[in-house]
Design a protein around this motif. Structure first.
Motif, PDB file in Angstrom:
ATOM      1  N   TRP A 198       1.189  38.665  40.620  1.00 62.42           N
ATOM      2  CA  TRP A 198       0.513  39.750  39.906  1.00 62.42           C
ATOM      3  C   TRP A 198      -0.963  39.768  40.318  1.00 62.42           C
ATOM      4  O   TRP A 198      -1.727  38.887  39.918  1.00 62.42           O
ATOM      5  N   CYS A 199      -1.382  40.753  41.059  1.00 65.34           N
ATOM      6  CA  CYS A 199      -2.803  40.963  41.318  1.00 65.34           C
ATOM      7  C   CYS A 199      -3.275  41.975  40.279  1.00 65.34           C
ATOM      8  O   CYS A 199      -3.232  43.186  40.507  1.00 65.34           O
ATOM      9  N   SER A 200      -3.698  41.490  39.131  1.00 62.28           N
ATOM     10  CA  SER A 200      -3.928  42.347  37.975  1.00 62.28           C
ATOM     11  C   SER A 200      -5.379  42.312  37.523  1.00 62.28           C
ATOM     12  O   SER A 200      -6.176  41.491  37.976  1.00 62.28           O
ATOM     13  N   ALA A 201      -5.698  43.197  36.593  1.00 61.78           N
ATOM     14  CA  ALA A 201      -7.032  43.215  35.984  1.00 61.78           C
ATOM     15  C   ALA A 201      -7.094  42.338  34.742  1.00 61.78           C
ATOM     16  O   ALA A 201      -8.090  42.371  34.011  1.00 61.78           O
ATOM     17  N   LEU A 202      -6.072  41.523  34.516  1.00 60.19           N
ATOM     18  CA  LEU A 202      -6.067  40.634  33.362  1.00 60.19           C
ATOM     19  C   LEU A 202      -7.131  39.548  33.523  1.00 60.19           C
ATOM     20  O   LEU A 202      -7.344  39.017  34.606  1.00 60.19           O
ATOM     21  N   PHE A 203      -7.786  39.228  32.424  1.00 63.43           N
ATOM     22  CA  PHE A 203      -8.755  38.137  32.371  1.00 63.43           C
ATOM     23  C   PHE A 203      -8.389  37.293  31.160  1.00 63.43           C
ATOM     24  O   PHE A 203      -8.022  37.839  30.113  1.00 63.43           O
ATOM     25  N   PRO A 204      -8.445  35.964  31.259  1.00 62.38           N
ATOM     26  CA  PRO A 204      -7.918  35.144  30.163  1.00 62.38           C
ATOM     27  C   PRO A 204      -8.628  35.312  28.830  1.00 62.38           C
ATOM     28  O   PRO A 204      -8.029  35.049  27.786  1.00 62.38           O
ATOM     29  N   ARG A 205      -9.863  35.739  28.836  1.00 66.88           N
ATOM     30  CA  ARG A 205     -10.563  35.987  27.572  1.00 66.88           C
ATOM     31  C   ARG A 205     -10.559  37.477  27.295  1.00 66.88           C
ATOM     32  O   ARG A 205     -10.855  38.285  28.176  1.00 66.88           O
ATOM     33  N   SER A 206     -10.231  37.862  26.089  1.00 67.69           N
ATOM     34  CA  SER A 206     -10.107  39.279  25.763  1.00 67.69           C
ATOM     35  C   SER A 206     -11.448  39.986  25.824  1.00 67.69           C
ATOM     36  O   SER A 206     -12.514  39.385  25.622  1.00 67.69           O
ATOM     37  N   ALA A 207     -11.390  41.287  26.084  1.00 65.76           N
ATOM     38  CA  ALA A 207     -12.610  42.082  26.118  1.00 65.76           C
ATOM     39  C   ALA A 207     -13.291  42.092  24.755  1.00 65.76           C
ATOM     40  O   ALA A 207     -14.533  42.068  24.665  1.00 65.76           O
ATOM     41  N   ALA A 208     -12.489  42.113  23.684  1.00 65.15           N
ATOM     42  CA  ALA A 208     -13.070  42.109  22.340  1.00 65.15           C
ATOM     43  C   ALA A 208     -13.852  40.824  22.084  1.00 65.15           C
ATOM     44  O   ALA A 208     -14.926  40.845  21.479  1.00 65.15           O
ATOM     45  N   SER A 209     -13.315  39.692  22.568  1.00 60.58           N
ATOM     46  CA  SER A 209     -14.006  38.422  22.380  1.00 60.58           C
ATOM     47  C   SER A 209     -15.304  38.388  23.194  1.00 60.58           C
ATOM     48  O   SER A 209     -16.334  37.907  22.718  1.00 60.58           O
ATOM     49  N   ILE A 210     -15.253  38.911  24.418  1.00 60.90           N
ATOM     50  CA  ILE A 210     -16.481  38.962  25.234  1.00 60.90           C
ATOM     51  C   ILE A 210     -17.529  39.834  24.549  1.00 60.90           C
ATOM     52  O   ILE A 210     -18.710  39.492  24.494  1.00 60.90           O
ATOM     53  N   PRO A 246      23.260  35.544  41.669  1.00 63.80           N
ATOM     54  CA  PRO A 246      22.834  34.147  41.739  1.00 63.80           C
ATOM     55  C   PRO A 246      21.316  33.989  41.792  1.00 63.80           C
ATOM     56  O   PRO A 246      20.602  34.845  42.324  1.00 63.80           O
ATOM     57  N   VAL A 247      20.844  32.900  41.221  1.00 63.75           N
ATOM     58  CA  VAL A 247      19.463  32.473  41.371  1.00 63.75           C
ATOM     59  C   VAL A 247      19.394  31.609  42.623  1.00 63.75           C
ATOM     60  O   VAL A 247      20.098  30.608  42.738  1.00 63.75           O
ATOM     61  N   THR A 248      18.562  31.990  43.576  1.00 71.19           N
ATOM     62  CA  THR A 248      18.492  31.284  44.855  1.00 71.19           C
ATOM     63  C   THR A 248      17.351  30.288  44.928  1.00 71.19           C
ATOM     64  O   THR A 248      17.388  29.365  45.748  1.00 71.19           O
ATOM     65  N   HIS A 249      16.306  30.472  44.113  1.00 71.39           N
ATOM     66  CA  HIS A 249      15.134  29.614  44.181  1.00 71.39           C
ATOM     67  C   HIS A 249      14.642  29.273  42.776  1.00 71.39           C
ATOM     68  O   HIS A 249      14.636  30.150  41.891  1.00 71.39           O
ATOM     69  N   THR A 250      14.228  28.053  42.575  1.00 73.04           N
ATOM     70  CA  THR A 250      13.565  27.616  41.341  1.00 73.04           C
ATOM     71  C   THR A 250      12.353  26.779  41.736  1.00 73.04           C
ATOM     72  O   THR A 250      12.421  25.970  42.652  1.00 73.04           O
ATOM     73  N   TRP A 251      11.242  26.984  41.060  1.00 70.64           N
ATOM     74  CA  TRP A 251      10.021  26.247  41.383  1.00 70.64           C
ATOM     75  C   TRP A 251       9.027  26.347  40.239  1.00 70.64           C
ATOM     76  O   TRP A 251       9.264  27.031  39.238  1.00 70.64           O
ATOM     77  N   GLY A 252       7.922  25.664  40.382  1.00 74.36           N
ATOM     78  CA  GLY A 252       6.880  25.736  39.368  1.00 74.36           C
ATOM     79  C   GLY A 252       5.656  24.991  39.820  1.00 74.36           C
ATOM     80  O   GLY A 252       5.566  24.524  40.958  1.00 74.36           O
ATOM     81  N   GLY A 253       4.700  24.855  38.912  1.00 74.05           N
ATOM     82  CA  GLY A 253       3.479  24.144  39.231  1.00 74.05           C
ATOM     83  C   GLY A 253       2.440  24.325  38.147  1.00 74.05           C
ATOM     84  O   GLY A 253       2.610  25.138  37.232  1.00 74.05           O
ATOM     85  N   PRO A 254       1.349  23.558  38.226  1.00 74.78           N
ATOM     86  CA  PRO A 254       0.320  23.608  37.187  1.00 74.78           C
ATOM     87  C   PRO A 254      -0.722  24.694  37.424  1.00 74.78           C
ATOM     88  O   PRO A 254      -1.105  24.963  38.558  1.00 74.78           O
ATOM     89  N   LEU A 255      -1.146  25.305  36.346  1.00 80.81           N
ATOM     90  CA  LEU A 255      -2.294  26.212  36.373  1.00 80.81           C
ATOM     91  C   LEU A 255      -3.384  25.600  35.507  1.00 80.81           C
ATOM     92  O   LEU A 255      -3.136  24.697  34.716  1.00 80.81           O
ATOM     93  N   GLY A 256      -4.594  26.076  35.676  1.00 78.85           N
ATOM     94  CA  GLY A 256      -5.737  25.453  35.014  1.00 78.85           C
ATOM     95  C   GLY A 256      -6.127  26.152  33.723  1.00 78.85           C
ATOM     96  O   GLY A 256      -6.318  27.371  33.695  1.00 78.85           O
ATOM     97  N   VAL A 257      -6.262  25.366  32.640  1.00 81.63           N
ATOM     98  CA  VAL A 257      -6.622  25.908  31.333  1.00 81.63           C
ATOM     99  C   VAL A 257      -7.879  25.214  30.820  1.00 81.63           C
ATOM    100  O   VAL A 257      -7.860  24.007  30.554  1.00 81.63           O
ATOM    101  N   PRO A 258      -8.994  25.929  30.669  1.00 80.37           N
ATOM    102  CA  PRO A 258     -10.185  25.333  30.041  1.00 80.37           C
ATOM    103  C   PRO A 258     -10.009  25.285  28.529  1.00 80.37           C
ATOM    104  O   PRO A 258      -9.136  25.970  27.968  1.00 80.37           O
ATOM    105  N   ARG A 259     -10.823  24.500  27.853  1.00 80.50           N
ATOM    106  CA  ARG A 259     -10.640  24.269  26.417  1.00 80.50           C
ATOM    107  C   ARG A 259     -10.756  25.551  25.605  1.00 80.50           C
ATOM    108  O   ARG A 259     -10.056  25.723  24.605  1.00 80.50           O
ATOM    109  N   ASP A 260     -11.616  26.472  26.009  1.00 75.65           N
ATOM    110  CA  ASP A 260     -11.761  27.718  25.259  1.00 75.65           C
ATOM    111  C   ASP A 260     -11.038  28.888  25.927  1.00 75.65           C
ATOM    112  O   ASP A 260     -11.254  30.036  25.586  1.00 75.65           O
ATOM    113  N   TRP A 261     -10.187  28.606  26.912  1.00 83.24           N
ATOM    114  CA  TRP A 261      -9.388  29.608  27.609  1.00 83.24           C
ATOM    115  C   TRP A 261     -10.259  30.699  28.227  1.00 83.24           C
ATOM    116  O   TRP A 261      -9.865  31.862  28.288  1.00 83.24           O
TER     117      TRP A 261
END
Length: 454
Positions: free
Chosen positions: A80-92, A340-355
């Motif tokens: 997803w190349c999106s305009a989402l940002f982890p902190r909401s606009a209302a909070s900013i 059928p599901v052909t691929h399964t995978w995962g990995g870590p993403l980074g979360v700061p304390r205040d998101w």
């Protein structure tokens, strides 16, 4: 699949189609000097190098990477190349003012287009198609949430709309919210292609070269020390493994599945077009896309946080979570029940304390990260911003509210373990509560500070 090919569907697809064999580049061969040393061969570090060269092609840049470029979240995410940002606009707006919130939202929307433009300029074919995001509301309470989000987004210039359910929507859909500000991307093709483009322009990318520490003017690795006027730290979730950033970031696992390619008849029933991504309004996040080769790539949260911020290859695959994802996908689109599901995978993403993601620069060392899964686009904004900061250029980007933000450190164990996993349990409980009561979840509201709510 073995080696790097088995890290994700996206990396495997590059090998299967002959686009990249994932052969590691040579490691650093001893001490050397550079103008800029970047720690981390993901999108944050590579975009920073790209825009630094755009501003000054004479710069000598060295990128040091523990594995290979794109090994981390940059080569594993949902595309997803999106305009989402982890902190909401209302909070900013609440903390930094309405003007700052409007500027942040505008910058994120523009970044979606910039990724496509810059990738084309670099000669990178990453299946970029801007088709927007379809958000299914599959209950009355979810539909109220969708309508509320559309109303709130209008105040910040986002072109989000709501419509009633229509034939072809996900099973049980009551209403749909849609935003145009998202593009479908093959993320490994983007990060690996960008690395190749930088290398062709003279950037040294030293793989299998773990950084162990850094300070103003130098980066120490297991293969030698890089002396550099500027240092950029771009390790995202993997920063939890380094002593200097151990408690600044929490590695939260997100897992994915990919189906075999679907026939045209199935896509007619599903209704998603090429370039479209999709999700719904449950609290335990799910996300998906129609891939360029007509698969469904579908992911979500649900894997627990591991004691001490541990990151291990075995955590990338959790059968219980994969089965949950498959069930959820079939609930959305029953036509894929026998696919059928052909691929399964995962990995870590980074979360700061205040998101809240951030970009910092102290005059010699820069950092960026904490994207909480919204990094495919935000890394580009971070790279452009860091390039300006490193070169001493004051711009609209360097005055955005995330620049200079410092999140508090995560609590020591066992508080970190208890809090992170309590948040995960709470999101699951919130979905169950809403199905039973038909009302907005009390559990979600109570646990919001632990799950990124504002």
């Amino acid at each position: 699949m073995s080696g790097y090919r088995g890290v994700s569907f996206w990396l495997d697809q590059l090998v299967a189609t002959g686009r990249d064999d994932l052969t590691p580049r040579p490691p650093l061969d001893g001490d050397r000097t550079a103008d800029v040393c970047v720690i981390g061969g993901g999108l944050t570090g590579l975009w920073t190098a790209w825009y630094l060269l755009q501003g000054d092609p004479s710069l000598q840049i060295v990128v040091v990477e523990r594995e290979i470029a794109g090994f981390g979240a940059s080569g594993r995410n949902g595309g997803w190349c999106s305009a989402l940002f982890p902190r909401s606009a209302a909070s900013i707006a609440e903390h930094d003012g309405l003007r700052a919130a409007l500027a942040m939202r505008r910058a994120m929307r523009e970044t979606v287009d910039e990724v496509g433009r810059a990738a084309a300029e670099a000669g990178v074919d990453c299946d970029f198609v801007k088709g927007g995001t379809v958000l299914y509301a599959r209950s009355a309470v979810q539909d109220r949430a969708a309508r509320d989000e559309v109303t709130a987004s209008d105040a910040f210039g986002d072109a989000m709309v709501h419509r009633p359910a229509a034939p072809g929507d996900a099973d049980g859909t009551v209403g749909v919210a849609w935003t145009p500000d998202c593009a479908r991307v093959q993320p490994a093709a983007l990060v690996r292609g960008l690395a190749a483009a930088l290398e062709a322009r003279g950037v040294v990318i030293a793989e299998h070269t773990p950084a162990t520490s850094w300070a103003a003017g130098r980066v120490v690795t297991t293969r030698g020390t890089v002396s550099a006027g500027a240092v950029v730290v771009a390790t995202e979730g993997y920063g939890a493994q380094l002593a200097q950033t151990r408690r600044r970031i929490l590695p939260l696992y997100s897992l994915m599945i990919a189906t075999a390619p679907l026939p045209a008849a199935a896509w007619d029933r599903i209704g998603l077009e090429h370039g479209q991504t999709f999700s719904d309004y449950r609290h335990l996040l799910v996300y998906g896309q129609r891939t360029a080769d007509d698969r469904l790539a579908f992911g979500g949260r649900g894997a627990r946080y591991h004691w001490g911020s541990a990151i291990r290859p075995g955590y990338d695959r959790v059968p219980r979570v994969f089965e949950h994802l498959r069930r959820s996908l079939v609930e959305l689109f029953p036509v894929v029940a026998d696919v059928p599901v052909t691929h399964t995978w995962g990995g870590p993403l980074g979360v700061p304390r205040d998101w809240c993601a951030s970009v910092t620069w102290d005059g010699s060392v820069g950092t960026a990260g904490g994207y909480v899964g919204d990094g495919l686009s935000t890394t580009n904004l971070a790279g452009r911003t860091l390039a300006d900061l490193v070169r001493g250029v004051r711009s609209d980007l360097t005055t955005l509210p995330w620049v200079g933000h410092r999140s508090p450190d995560w609590e020591p164990e066992p508080l970190r373990f208890l809090g992170a996993n309590a948040g995960l349990v709470a999101t699951d409980l919130a979905d169950r509560e809403e199905r039973l009561t038909g009302r907005a979840s009390i559990a979600a509201r109570v646990m919001a500070p632990l799950t990124g709510g504002h």
